[in-house]
Design an enzyme around this catalytic site. Structure first.
Site, PDB file in Angstrom:
ATOM      1  N   GLU A 120       0.831  -1.205   0.000  1.00 36.13           N
ATOM      2  CA  GLU A 120       0.000   0.000   0.000  1.00 36.13           C
ATOM      3  C   GLU A 120       0.868   1.258   0.000  1.00 36.13           C
ATOM      4  O   GLU A 120       1.847   1.361   0.728  1.00 36.13           O
ATOM      5  CB  GLU A 120      -0.900  -0.027   1.226  1.00 36.13           C
ATOM      6  CG  GLU A 120      -1.940   1.078   1.291  1.00 36.13           C
ATOM      7  CD  GLU A 120      -2.898   0.891   2.458  1.00 36.13           C
ATOM      8  OE1 GLU A 120      -3.890   1.635   2.508  1.00 36.13           O
ATOM      9  OE2 GLU A 120      -2.669   0.006   3.299  1.00 36.13           O
ATOM     10  N   LYS A 167      -9.121   3.338  -2.877  1.00 35.32           N
ATOM     11  CA  LYS A 167      -9.494   2.496  -1.739  1.00 35.32           C
ATOM     12  C   LYS A 167     -10.925   2.815  -1.328  1.00 35.32           C
ATOM     13  O   LYS A 167     -11.296   3.987  -1.229  1.00 35.32           O
ATOM     14  CB  LYS A 167      -8.538   2.749  -0.572  1.00 35.32           C
ATOM     15  CG  LYS A 167      -8.644   1.771   0.583  1.00 35.32           C
ATOM     16  CD  LYS A 167      -7.531   2.011   1.603  1.00 35.32           C
ATOM     17  CE  LYS A 167      -7.561   0.991   2.732  1.00 35.32           C
ATOM     18  NZ  LYS A 167      -6.454   1.197   3.693  1.00 35.32           N
ATOM     19  N   CYS A 186      -5.707  -3.358   1.655  1.00 37.02           N
ATOM     20  CA  CYS A 186      -5.546  -3.534   3.101  1.00 37.02           C
ATOM     21  C   CYS A 186      -6.874  -3.739   3.841  1.00 37.02           C
ATOM     22  O   CYS A 186      -7.399  -4.842   3.877  1.00 37.02           O
ATOM     23  CB  CYS A 186      -4.765  -2.360   3.676  1.00 37.02           C
ATOM     24  SG  CYS A 186      -3.986  -2.757   5.280  1.00 37.02           S
ATOM     25  N   SER A 211      20.633  -1.769  33.938  1.00 37.39           N
ATOM     26  CA  SER A 211      20.446  -1.775  35.394  1.00 37.39           C
ATOM     27  C   SER A 211      20.637  -3.137  36.019  1.00 37.39           C
ATOM     28  O   SER A 211      20.736  -3.247  37.241  1.00 37.39           O
ATOM     29  CB  SER A 211      19.044  -1.265  35.730  1.00 37.39           C
ATOM     30  OG  SER A 211      18.073  -2.215  35.315  1.00 37.39           O
TER      31      SER A 211
END
Length: 725
Positions: A45, A114, A175, A359
């Site tokens: 896309e 789309k 999509c 850490s």
């Protein structure tokens, strides 16, 4: 007799606004598809502009440059004799659409906008694009003059229709159209479309990969046909990572699957499709044939071109067969997704490596392991001949002759870690940090920052104020918190100082990216200091839960041969900001937070995914946690969570940009849009909980009494059992 065609779904690592690089990757994918015999190629896309341009889509420059890239492709003689389906934004009648442009032999066949935009999660498509509302309708689009000069076309069809070649019919989805309930591939298939293309930009979330594969397969299970799903790959400039994994499915079965979490910039997935298999599959389902005979037709554009070759050539190609999909575990997703995202960010930011305040705890250790995983992926890519990865690696380490061959050695060049200890730090965490750094290959050092902490306190007292004390030494909560926070914030300041000067100190150019180490649960609860060492350039674990991180570290201990990690998992998480008790840690995260990390995960999923406020969350948890807590305890825990969430919500606005991995991420900047100033007592909501408590407590006690009675009856029966039995 078969009728065979070769189809290509291309995965590209595109970069928002990188028109030069995007063009080269598109061109390369077309050429590779042709070399593999494909006559139809589909890419991801918005591949021309990059998917993540965001508000750049509102600029005319973005539209202009997209047309310019398309013009280069249309003129390219190597992009002929193959139908190319590419994605770009364009304006039609003063409205901007997210479009597929289909072209063949220097001519545009169709511009297909789309029809269903995505606006959930991290998607905000209707901010920039309008979905095409006219189903089964096409109209003329007037082309820019630069395109007309190349194609000789003044107008081309624009809208929702089908391309009919001499041997088949093709239609596009984009999509979200695969995800929506009323997907167009159903009526299109009933109208005779045999080949569906789907250009996607689907970003990674943990446990999402299987869902995508199931959707691709189901698109053709009831209706037959072949579905080409072409997904974006990589970090195109944002928090998301697009995981690739293009797929080809036919008649409900997966027949080709692309790589997941790869560094390859261009991957061309092809499969040989026998169109006669589609026709037989469809004709064998009589109810489908009946529905197809009544289907309202789509407009069709005839294309004088065949996807299939000569009959002799057809029979020489074996058809694609069902394959078993590769589905990664959550541990593998964490090991590879954030690692690939870090690599893209590092190489594209042109920095010389990473700086990590290590850490000795689970979170920072997880980040170190992800960087180590990245190094392993890079070394493997170089071994497999990926020239671009080698070029990037050499530039990052500033050595044109260098070839990464060992993950630990490569890690020593790009990952710099430092244990920033104080008098409140324990020898156990210092030792764990050193051992983990050595195991992953990081360049490590330990320093004590007490002098810097004392300098800040001295400045405060020099202003005429009393010296603050820890609570353990008789101070108030405010004093205690301020003394903890200054340690944490100084670690952030020193991290950036080290990151800017470490390479300088070694006589090398460039700087380092500072890595953040806060997980999604701590962010949700606000259990960290604003602008402390969780503040960084990027954070690969910022949307991953502590529960998943613990499982990931067990995976790393075995997969990467770092057994020291297993010892670390036994230690209770601690910030180590308060005085030690007889040299041992007296402060633990879960005690400080007033809730466990497992409970935080429950709160997070209900708050974001289930959309629960205090009252509905209480109503759910009173049943979910019935075996553990009374309704009163559940009420107290829910109220405590929402108070802490409200008080600390402002911290979400300053979160380090984090790899998006979890659906309950509280990231305010893109994903979780809520206010950051709350009435933290939630007066109305908490009162409604209190109203429900008496009845729920009575019900809860009745259940407990019933269980006790059943247990006692069972014990009496056991006493009367004949021993001979």
């Amino acid at each position: 007799m078969g009728r065979k065609v070769v189809l290509a779904a291309c995965t590209l690592n595109q970069w928002a606004m990188d028109f030069t690089g995007n063009l080269e990757r598109i061109r390369k994918s077309i050429q590779e598809a042709k070399a593999k015999g494909a006559r139809l190629r589909v890419g991801p896309e918005l591949e021309i502009s990059g998917y993540g341009c965001a508000d750049h889509f509102l600029e005319s420059d973005t539209l202009l440059h997209s047309w310019q890239v398309l013009a280069s492709l249309l003129q390219d003689k190597t992009c002929t004799d193959i139908i190319c389906d590419v994605g770009m934004p364009l304006m039609h009648k003063n409205v901007v659409y997210n479009c597929r442009v289909v072209f063949l032999n220097h001519k545009i066949l169709l511009i297909r906008p789309k029809v269903a935009n995505c606006d959930d999660g991290n998607y905000r498509e209707t901010r920039w694009f309008i979905p095409w509302p006219k189903k089964r309708y096409i109209e003329d689009h007037y082309l820019p003059r630069m395109i007309t000069k190349i194609t000789g076309q003044d107008t081309v069809p624009f809208g929702d229709c089908v391309l009919s070649t001499r041997d088949t019919a093709i239609a596009s989805e984009t999509c979200e159209e695969l995800w929506m309930p009323a997907s167009s591939h159903i009526p299109l298939g009933l109208d005779g479309v045999e080949i569906f293309t789907n250009a996607s930009a689907s970003y990674h979330e943990l446990r999402k990969v299987t869902n995508v594969m199931d959707l691709v397969k189901s698109a053709t299970s009831k209706n037959g046909g072949v579905y080409l799903y072409a997904n974006q790959r990589g970090c195109d400039g944002e928090r998301m990572y697009y995981f690739g994994g293009s797929h080809i499915a036919m008649n409900g079965e997966l027949i080709a699957q692309g790589e997941l979490f790869s560094l390859s910039e261009v991957e061309v997935l092809t499969s040989v499709i026998d169109l006669e298999e589609i026709r037989h599959y469809r004709n064998s389902v009589r109810s489908r044939s009946t529905a197809a005979s009544k289907q309202e037709p789509y407009p069709r554009i005839f294309v004088d071109f065949s996807l299939s070759g000569s009959e002799g050539h057809d029979q020489s190609m074996p058809s694609g067969e069902k394959i078993e999909p590769k589905t990664p575990t959550v541990d593998e997703e964490i090991a590879r997704g954030p690692a690939c995202w870090l690599w893209d960010y590092l190489r594209r930011s042109k920095q010389g490596g990473f700086f990590l305040p290590l850490s000795g705890g689970i979170d920072s250790c997880s980040v170190a392991c992800i960087v180590h995983s990245m190094c392993r992926i890079v070394v493997n890519a170089v071994k497999n001949g990926d020239e671009q990865v080698l070029i990037d690696a050499r530039r990052i380490v500033n050595d044109e002759e260098y070839t990464p061959k060992d993950p630990q050695e490569f890690c020593s060049r790009i990952l710099h870690t430092c244990y920033l200890g104080t008098e409140n730090s324990s020898e156990e965490t210092k030792t764990r940090a050193e051992v983990v750094a050595k195991a992953v290959g990081a360049s490590h050092r330990s320093v004590v920052i007490d002098a810097a902490v004392e300098a800040i306190i001295t400045i405060f007292t020099a202003a005429g104020f009393a010296r603050p004390k820890f609570k353990a030494n008789g101070g108030e909560n405010r004093e205690n918190l301020a003394l903890q926070n200054i340690q944490a914030r100084l670690r952030m300041v020193l991290s950036y100082f080290f990151a800017q000067l470490l390479l300088w100190a070694h006589g090398k150019p460039g700087g380092l990216l500072v890595l953040g180490t806060s997980n999604v649960d701590e962010s949700l609860r606000g259990y960290y200091t604003k602008y402390d060492c969780s503040s960084a350039d990027i954070n690969p674990i910022g949307s991953i839960s502590k529960t998943d991180l613990k499982k990931f570290l067990k995976y790393c201990a075995n997969e990467f041969n770092i057994p020291i990690i297993l010892d670390m998992l036994e230690a209770p998480p601690t910030a180590e900001l308060e005085p030690l008790s007889q040299g041992k840690v007296s402060q633990t995260d879960e005690a400080d937070m007033g809730m466990s990390y497992a409970e935080l995960s429950d709160f997070g999923r209900l708050r974001k995914i289930a959309g629960c406020g205090p009252f509905s969350m209480f109503c759910k948890l009173v049943h979910t946690w019935a075996e553990r807590y009374t309704p009163s305890v559940v009420s107290d825990k829910v109220k405590h969570f929402f108070r802490m969430y409200a008080i600390n919500r402002h911290k979400m606005t300053t979160l380090t940009p984090s790899y998006h991995a979890e659906r309950y991420s509280p990231d305010d900047n893109r994903y979780d849009h809520r206010q950051f100033l709350y009435e933290s007592n939630w007066t109305w909501q908490f009162e409604r909980i209190d109203e429900e408590l008496p009845a729920l407590e009575k019900h809860h006690n009745k259940i407990l009494n019933d269980r006790q009675e059943r247990r006692q009856m069972g014990e009496k029966k056991d006493k009367h059992v004949d021993p001979a039995l």
